[in-house]
Design a protein around this motif. Structure first.
Motif, short mmCIF file in Angstrom:
data_model
loop_
_atom_site.label_atom_id
_atom_site.label_comp_id
_atom_site.label_asym_id
_atom_site.label_seq_id
_atom_site.Cartn_x
_atom_site.Cartn_y
_atom_site.Cartn_z
N GLU A 80 36.10 85.12 48.11
CA GLU A 80 37.38 85.18 48.42
C GLU A 80 36.86 86.23 49.82
O GLU A 80 37.28 86.28 51.03
CB GLU A 80 38.27 86.54 47.87
CG GLU A 80 39.27 86.94 49.01
CD GLU A 80 40.32 87.48 47.52
OE1 GLU A 80 41.44 87.52 48.36
OE2 GLU A 80 39.50 88.98 46.62
N ALA A 81 35.28 87.01 49.76
CA ALA A 81 34.97 87.25 51.35
C ALA A 81 35.16 87.02 52.02
O ALA A 81 34.66 86.65 53.45
CB ALA A 81 34.24 88.45 50.68
N ALA A 82 35.04 85.38 51.49
CA ALA A 82 34.55 83.87 53.05
C ALA A 82 35.56 83.44 53.28
O ALA A 82 35.60 82.68 54.30
CB ALA A 82 33.00 82.90 52.28
N VAL A 83 37.04 83.73 52.87
CA VAL A 83 37.88 82.43 52.82
C VAL A 83 38.31 83.88 54.21
O VAL A 83 38.83 84.82 54.27
CB VAL A 83 38.91 82.93 51.95
CG1 VAL A 83 40.48 82.19 52.47
CG2 VAL A 83 38.20 82.47 50.41
N THR B 191 34.47 78.82 52.67
CA THR B 191 34.09 79.10 54.16
C THR B 191 35.33 79.27 55.36
O THR B 191 36.09 79.30 55.24
CB THR B 191 32.99 78.03 54.86
OG1 THR B 191 32.81 78.04 55.86
CG2 THR B 191 34.50 76.31 54.67
N ASP B 192 34.51 79.75 56.18
CA ASP B 192 34.62 80.16 57.42
C ASP B 192 34.82 79.64 58.51
O ASP B 192 34.97 80.08 59.78
CB ASP B 192 35.19 82.08 57.55
CG ASP B 192 33.57 82.58 58.01
OD1 ASP B 192 32.61 81.31 58.22
OD2 ASP B 192 34.02 83.61 58.36
N LEU B 193 33.72 78.51 58.59
CA LEU B 193 33.14 77.85 59.24
C LEU B 193 31.70 78.27 60.27
O LEU B 193 30.62 77.69 60.70
CB LEU B 193 33.46 77.23 60.25
CG LEU B 193 34.97 76.47 60.21
CD1 LEU B 193 35.55 75.92 61.16
CD2 LEU B 193 34.71 75.19 59.69
N PRO C 71 36.69 71.11 55.11
CA PRO C 71 35.29 70.70 55.70
C PRO C 71 34.43 70.22 55.14
O PRO C 71 34.04 70.67 53.96
CB PRO C 71 35.31 72.46 56.86
CG PRO C 71 36.61 72.47 56.49
CD PRO C 71 36.62 73.02 55.11
N PRO C 72 33.40 69.50 55.32
CA PRO C 72 32.51 68.80 54.53
C PRO C 72 31.54 69.97 54.36
O PRO C 72 31.01 70.81 54.84
CB PRO C 72 31.86 67.61 55.63
CG PRO C 72 32.89 67.35 56.67
CD PRO C 72 33.26 68.65 56.94
#
Length: 143
Positions: free
Chosen positions: A24-27, A49-51, A115-116
């Protein structure tokens, strides 16, 4: 919904809760890409990911590929005992989570819009005590 492939996954509630809690922290909370508000499940792993930052967890139960909204899923699972088994069913742009009579459904983007996320190959892997890692990171911040 004829023509839509049904994808199932069974996992212990506590294991799913722990995985989503870490991811969740990376969203990102705000993003122009709706898919980034979800966790990608599939190929034996869960990805967020957040990119800029990508978090990948090994999750052998996640064989089929689909997206899952972590915040609302965690809210649903919050009051369900961890030892119970959750069944996740993805069909088209909907994911249903069922646990012994309780059920929640979520509208989600298509997983192929995420995203890939290529698998990373490492030369060396190891296990490190989390407390020691945090302590070392705080030490490095002072430089």
């Amino acid at each position: 919904m004829p023509g839509k492939e049904v994808k199932d996954m069974e996992i212990q509630v506590s294991k799913l809760r722990d995985a989503l809690g870490l991811l969740e922290a990376a969203v990102p909370k705000k993003t122009a890409l709706d898919t980034l508000k979800h966790v990608l499940m599939g190929e034996g792993r869960a990805v967020a990911t957040d990119l800029d930052i990508r978090v990948v967890l090994d999750l052998p139960e996640a064989v089929e590929t689909f997206l899952l909204p972590p915040k609302t899923t965690l809210e649903f699972l919050n009051y369900i005992p961890g030892y119970k088994l959750a069944k996740l069913t993805a069909k088209g742009r909907e994911v249903v989570i069922a646990v012994e009579g309780a059920e929640a459904s979520f509208k989600v983007p298509a997983a192929d819009e995420y995203p890939p996320t290529p698998k990373l190959e490492f030369l060396h892997e190891g296990v490190m005590d989390g407390t020691a890692l945090v302590k070392a990171m705080y030490e490095a911040l002072t430089y």
